[in-house]
Design an enzyme around this catalytic site. Structure first.
Site: not given
Length: 330
Positions: A167, A154
């Site tokens: 995350y 990501s």
């Protein structure tokens, strides 16, 4: 009349290359599996929930008639279960030619509301998961002298965004793991692609976990994951990911904002961190709790939306809601 022989351009199912996609019961993983299936691969899809997997299999078979899809229930954070999964697939289905790891969890909220359990869940799924499955798969690929591996990381693993701390920590580790793997595999015939997406309209905001002031957190995250100027079409992202993995590209950055963010962070790391700090101050603060060790409530996106009950936010997340419906996120 003797049976007709198979067309030379249509290999028998057992001759088709086999792809294993982890985190494929919904969202981006489901779309990656569909793209591989459409390109002639047999696909084994994996996630933690059988009902979601069976719904995904039905959806894939409907989308690609004649496609061969098998399901396996497995928690990627459970190393013993993953090793059993790899042995089962290699011995019972066929050699894994393509591995794509997409499994992820999203937890949104201020740092004060994050707990050890949030970090454990993120690291277990998005860092230990790719490690658990890649090491046994890559050993067999090396022996055969061929294979394609894709790890979906990501932009959050390159630029730590506010209110997505666990995350980002897990995705940062996944970037390092995948890039290190690519270097170690140089010249082996096996390739590793680090996929770095930005926001995508997968519908995942409806399954994300919100803490702190959950409804207010949803009010900014849901639209950000839905609006066209901020979030990429998940179908287009899946096509680009599969293109990159099958071509053996070292790195796949999916959006202009991702490319700009990565390069800005590389040139001005301190400035980037200060900007993220400013963003954090603009987002909802943590609610007061009686004790610092008291866990904050965790609410799934669908429930946070219901509690918020905002016509404006519902309108801004329209495209994301449609994606959730299409991509088995409901």
């Amino acid at each position: 009349m003797p049976p007709s022989s198979p067309s030379p351009t249509s290999p028998s199912p057992s001759a088709r290359p086999l792809a294993l996609v982890l985190g494929a019961s919904r969202g981006l993983g489901l779309l990656v599996a569909r793209e591989l299936l459409a390109r002639g691969h047999r696909v084994v899809i994996c996630s933690r929930t059988r009902s979601d997997l069976e719904a995904a299999r039905d959806q894939l078979v409907d989308a690609v008639p004649g496609g061969q899809v098998e399901v396996r229930v497995c928690d990627v954070s459970d190393r013993a279960a993953v090793l059993d999964l790899v042995r089962d697939v290699e011995s019972g289905v066929g050699p894994i030619e393509v591995l794509v790891t997409v499994a992820g969890v999203i937890q949104v909220g201020p740092a004060e509301s994050m707990t050890f359990e949030h970090f454990d869940a993120s690291l277990g799924t998005m860092l230990h998961g790719p490690i658990n499955v890649t090491l046994p798969v890559v050993a067999a690929m090396r022996e055969r002298g061929r294979g394609r591996i894709g790890t979906v990381t990501s932009i959050g693993g390159e630029v730590t965004p506010p209110h997505l701390w666990p995350y980002a920590v897990a995705k940062s580790g996944a970037v390092a793991f995948s890039e290190g793997l690519a270097a170690e595999l140089s010249g082996s015939g096996v390739t590793a692609t680090t996929v770095v997406p930005g926001l995508m309209r997968t519908g995942s905001h409806e399954r994300a976990h919100f803490t702190g002031r959950a409804s207010r957190e949803y009010a900014w995250f849901g639209p950000a994951a839905s609006l066209p100027l901020l979030a990429m079409s998940a179908d287009r992202a899946a096509r680009r990911i599969v293109d990159a993995v099958l071509a053996g590209e070292v790195r796949c950055e999916l959006t202009p904002l991702t490319k700009v963010g990565v390069r800005f962070r590389g040139l001005l790391p301190g400035t980037t961190t200060r900007l993220m700090g400013l963003g954090s101050r603009l987002l909802p603060s943590a609610p007061h709790r009686v004790g610092a060790t008291d866990p904050a409530e965790v609410v799934e996106g669908r429930e946070a939306s219901r509690r918020l009950d905002s016509r404006i936010v519902d309108t801004l997340t329209t495209l994301g809601a449609r994606a959730a419906e299409r991509n088995n996120e409901r």
